[in-house]
Design a protein around this motif. Structure first.
Motif, PDB file in Angstrom:
ATOM      1  N   LYS A   1       0.850  -1.195   0.000  1.00  0.00           N
ATOM      2  CA  LYS A   1       0.000   0.000   0.000  1.00  0.00           C
ATOM      3  C   LYS A   1       0.881   1.239   0.000  1.00  0.00           C
ATOM      4  CE  LYS A   1      -4.397  -1.180   2.167  1.00  0.00           C
ATOM      5  NZ  LYS A   1      -4.945  -1.478   3.475  1.00  0.00           N
ATOM      6  N   MET A   2       0.409   2.296  -0.700  1.00  0.00           N
ATOM      7  CA  MET A   2       1.192   3.533  -0.733  1.00  0.00           C
ATOM      8  C   MET A   2       1.069   4.289   0.602  1.00  0.00           C
ATOM      9  SD  MET A   2       3.203   4.900  -2.991  1.00  0.00           S
ATOM     10  CE  MET A   2       2.801   4.665  -4.698  1.00  0.00           C
ATOM     11  N   GLU A   3      -0.105   4.163   1.264  1.00  0.00           N
ATOM     12  CA  GLU A   3      -0.284   4.843   2.556  1.00  0.00           C
ATOM     13  C   GLU A   3       0.437   4.066   3.654  1.00  0.00           C
ATOM     14  OE1 GLU A   3      -3.329   4.797   0.547  1.00  0.00           O
ATOM     15  OE2 GLU A   3      -2.552   6.778   0.057  1.00  0.00           O
ATOM     16  N   SER A   4       0.857   4.788   4.668  1.00  0.00           N
ATOM     17  CA  SER A   4       1.481   4.125   5.819  1.00  0.00           C
ATOM     18  C   SER A   4       0.417   3.337   6.581  1.00  0.00           C
ATOM     19  CB  SER A   4       2.090   5.164   6.765  1.00  0.00           C
ATOM     20  OG  SER A   4       2.996   5.968   6.063  1.00  0.00           O
ATOM     21  N   PRO A   5       0.810   2.238   7.253  1.00  0.00           N
ATOM     22  CA  PRO A   5      -0.171   1.477   8.039  1.00  0.00           C
ATOM     23  C   PRO A   5      -0.649   2.284   9.237  1.00  0.00           C
ATOM     24  CG  PRO A   5       2.051   0.622   8.370  1.00  0.00           C
ATOM     25  CD  PRO A   5       2.151   1.654   7.290  1.00  0.00           C
ATOM     26  N   GLU A   6      -1.854   1.966   9.688  1.00  0.00           N
ATOM     27  CA  GLU A   6      -2.422   2.657  10.865  1.00  0.00           C
ATOM     28  C   GLU A   6      -1.583   2.336  12.105  1.00  0.00           C
ATOM     29  OE1 GLU A   6      -5.155   4.678  10.799  1.00  0.00           O
ATOM     30  OE2 GLU A   6      -5.136   4.419   8.615  1.00  0.00           O
ATOM     31  N   TYR A   7      -1.821   3.132  13.159  1.00  0.00           N
ATOM     32  CA  TYR A   7      -1.074   2.913  14.408  1.00  0.00           C
ATOM     33  C   TYR A   7      -1.364   1.510  14.951  1.00  0.00           C
ATOM     34  CZ  TYR A   7       0.635   3.536  19.140  1.00  0.00           C
ATOM     35  OH  TYR A   7       1.327   3.389  20.324  1.00  0.00           O
ATOM     36  N   GLY A   8      -0.294   0.754  15.213  1.00  0.00           N
ATOM     37  CA  GLY A   8      -0.475  -0.597  15.761  1.00  0.00           C
ATOM     38  C   GLY A   8      -0.600  -1.666  14.689  1.00  0.00           C
ATOM     39  N   GLU A   9      -0.730  -1.265  13.431  1.00  0.00           N
ATOM     40  CA  GLU A   9      -0.825  -2.262  12.348  1.00  0.00           C
ATOM     41  C   GLU A   9       0.565  -2.728  11.944  1.00  0.00           C
ATOM     42  OE1 GLU A   9      -2.964  -1.628   8.694  1.00  0.00           O
ATOM     43  OE2 GLU A   9      -4.681  -0.811   9.779  1.00  0.00           O
ATOM     44  N   GLU A  10       0.639  -3.956  11.439  1.00  0.00           N
ATOM     45  CA  GLU A  10       1.911  -4.482  10.945  1.00  0.00           C
ATOM     46  C   GLU A  10       2.173  -3.952   9.537  1.00  0.00           C
ATOM     47  OE1 GLU A  10       4.338  -6.836  12.124  1.00  0.00           O
ATOM     48  OE2 GLU A  10       3.467  -6.150  14.013  1.00  0.00           O
ATOM     49  N   GLU A  11       3.443  -3.825   9.182  1.00  0.00           N
ATOM     50  CA  GLU A  11       3.829  -3.439   7.812  1.00  0.00           C
ATOM     51  C   GLU A  11       3.854  -4.700   6.958  1.00  0.00           C
ATOM     52  OE1 GLU A  11       3.996  -1.009   5.390  1.00  0.00           O
ATOM     53  OE2 GLU A  11       5.441   0.151   6.547  1.00  0.00           O
TER      54      GLU A  11
END
Length: 422
Positions: free
Chosen positions: A114-124
Motif C-alpha cells: 500500500k502507498m499509505e502508511s499502516p495505521e497505528y499498531g498495524e503491521e507493515e
C-alpha cells in the motif's frame, strides 16, 4: 550606402544585442548551481527508483539490502521505510492510480504494498506476495490496466488478481535485465536481454514482435512519452541509441559522451530530452535530436550512478548511486527557483531568445559549452579521442591499400548493430 531612416531602428542594434547575449551566456554559467540536496538514509547502494504517478513530491527508492524507502521531496525527508526483500531490491514500479506499488527482489518474490502508511499498531505487511520459480530482475506496470510485467529468465505478464502469469514471452534463452511498457501504445513492451538483444513484444498477440542485436549488451531502455515509436537504449559501449521501433536497421541517433557503461536512462515528460546515469560517476542530459550532451552533473562524493529519474513536472532530476545517497538536481542548471516577478520573467525570456539568436557565434558557443569535469573523466575523454582517431586512421589506410570497394564505408549509426530479427 543604403540607409533606413526609420527612427525606431537603432544603428547599433546587432552589436548591442550581441553584447547582451554574451553577458546573458556568462551569467548563465555563473548561476549554474544544479545540485539541490541529498536524501540520505539508505544503508546500502540505491539500486532502483520509482515515481508516484499522481503526487509530484513522492518518490520511492529500493536499496541493495532489501530496504524500500518513500521520500517526501518538498521536506527532503524519508516518510516511511519497509524491509521488503531478502537481498537486493531488483525493481519497483507504482500502480497507475497511485494507491499501491510493486517490488521484486532476489528472494524470487513479487510483493504489492500500500502507498499509505499502516495505521497505528498495524503491521507493515504486503497486500499480495507472489512466489516465482526464478529470480526477477525487473518489473513495470501497465499504464491503464491492472496488469504488470516482470522479467528474469523470461518476460511474464501477470494479472494483479492471479498468482500465476497470464502469459510468458521468450525468444532465445538468456536473462532479461529490464522490461518497460510503452506509455502511449500501452500494449507494447520492450525488454533488454544479456545476450545483447533488445526485444519488442505485443501483449495482444502474446508473441515477440522483433529484436535488434547490438555489439554490446543493453542495460535498460526507456520509451519516449510523446512519440509512441521512439525509445532510447542505454548500452555497455558507453553510448545511448535512440531507435524508431518501425525501422530498427539503424538508430535514429547515437548519443556519445559517457566514458563508461551507461546504466540507466529516463525521459523528460516533454519527450524532448532524456537523462542518463553512468558507471563513470556522472549524470548527463541529452537532447533527443543531438549526439552530444547539453549538461553533465557530478559531485566529488558521487560514485557509480545506478538509477536516474526525471520528475513529472520537468523541473528536477533524481539520481541514486552506489554510496547510499539519492541526489536532487535541477533539470535546468541556472534556473531560478521560486516566484518570479513579471519583469524578471520578461528579462529571462528576452535573454533566452538572445542566446538562441547568437548561439553559433564562436565566443558565445565556447562559453555556453564549457564544463568543468572530474579529472578521471577528462583524462578518459582524451584517451578515447586518441583511440577513435587511431581506428579511423587504420581504416583509411586499409581502404587506401585495398581493392576499390572491398572496404566499405559504414556509418556511425550502423556500426554498432549486428542484426535485426523479425
Amino acid at each position: 550606402v543604403p540607409r533606413n531612416y526609420d527612427p525606431l531602428l537603432h544603428p547599433f542594434e546587432v552589436p548591442r544585442e550581441y553584447t547582451r547575449a554574451l553577458n546573458a551566456t556568462k551569467l548563465e554559467r555563473v548561476f549554474a548551481k544544479p545540485f539541490l540536496s541529498s536524501l540520505d538514509g539508505h544503508r546500502d547502494g540505491v539500486n532502483c527508483m520509482a515515481k508516484h504517478p499522481k503526487s509530484l513530491s513522492t518518490v520511492l527508492s529500493g536499496a541493495c539490502d532489501g530496504e524500500v524507502k518513500i521520500w517526501n521531496l518538498t521536506k527532503h525527508q524519508c516518510i516511511r521505510t519497509i524491509q521488503a526483500h531478502e537481498g537486493f531490491v531488483r525493481g519497483m514500479c507504482a500502480r497507475f492510480c497511485g494507491t499501491s506499488f510493486f517490488t521484486v527482489g532476489d528472494d524470487k518474490t513479487v510483493k504489492q504494498w500500500k502507498m499509505e502508511s499502516p495505521e497505528y499498531g498495524e503491521e507493515e505487511e504486503p497486500i499480495h506476495t507472489i512466489l516465482g520459480k526464478t529470480v526477477f530482475t525487473g518489473i513495470d506496470h501497465h499504464w491503464k490496466e491492472a496488469v504488470f510485467a516482470t522479467c528474469g529468465h523470461q518476460v511474464d505478464i501477470w494479472d494483479e488478481q492471479r498468482t500465476s502469469p497470464m502469459c510468458s514471452l521468450t525468444w532465445g534463452f538468456d536473462s532479461i535485465s529490464s522490461v518497460k511498457f510503452n506509455p502511449i501504445e500501452t500494449y507494447l513492451l520492450g525488454s533488454c536481454a544479456s545476450d545483447r538483444n533488445i526485444v519488442l513484444y505485443d501483449m495482444r498477440k502474446s508473441t515477440p514482435l522483433k529484436k535488434v542485436i547490438l555489439n554490446m549488451r543493453t542495460n535498460t531502455l526507456c520509451w519516449n512519452p510523446m512519440e509512441a515509436f521512439i525509445f532510447t537504449a542505454a548500452n555497455e559501449d558507453y553510448n545511448l541509441y535512440t531507435f524508431d521501433m518501425r525501422y530498427l536497421e539503424s538508430p535514429v541517433m547515437v548519443h556519445m559522451d559517457h566514458v563508461s557503461a551507461v546504466l540507466d536512462v529516463d525521459y523528460s515528460p516533454t519527450g524532448k530530452e532524456f537523462v542518463s546515469a553512468s558507471f563513470d560517476k556522472s549524470v548527463r542530459i541529452f537532447p533527443v535530436d543531438k549526439g552530444r550532451s547539453r549538461e553533465v552533473y557530478h559531485t566529488k562524493r558521487m560514485q557509480h550512478v545506478i538509477t536516474v529519474k526525471w520528475t513529472s513536472d520537468n523541473k528536477y532530476i533524481l539520481c541514486g548511486s552506489d554510496e547510499m545517497n539519492i541526489r536532487l538536481w535541477k533539470a535546468n542548471a541556472s534556473e531560478k527557483l521560486g516566484v518570479l516577478a513579471p519583469r524578471e520573467k520578461a528579462a529571462m525570456n528576452y535573454n533566452q531568445k538572445l542566446k538562441e539568436k547568437f548561439q553559433y557565434h564562436p565566443k558565445i558557443r565556447r562559453i555556453a559549452q564549457h564544463r568543468h569535469l572530474p579529472r578521471s573523466i577528462f583524462c578518459q575523454i582524451k584517451e578515447q579521442r586518441i583511440m577513435r582517431e587511431a581506428r579511423r586512421r587504420k581504416e583509411l589506410n586499409r581502404r587506401k591499400h585495398s581493392k576499390p570497394g572491398s572496404v566499405p564505408f559504414v556509418s556511425e549509426r550502423k556500426k554498432h548493430i549486428v542484426a535485426v530479427v523479425k
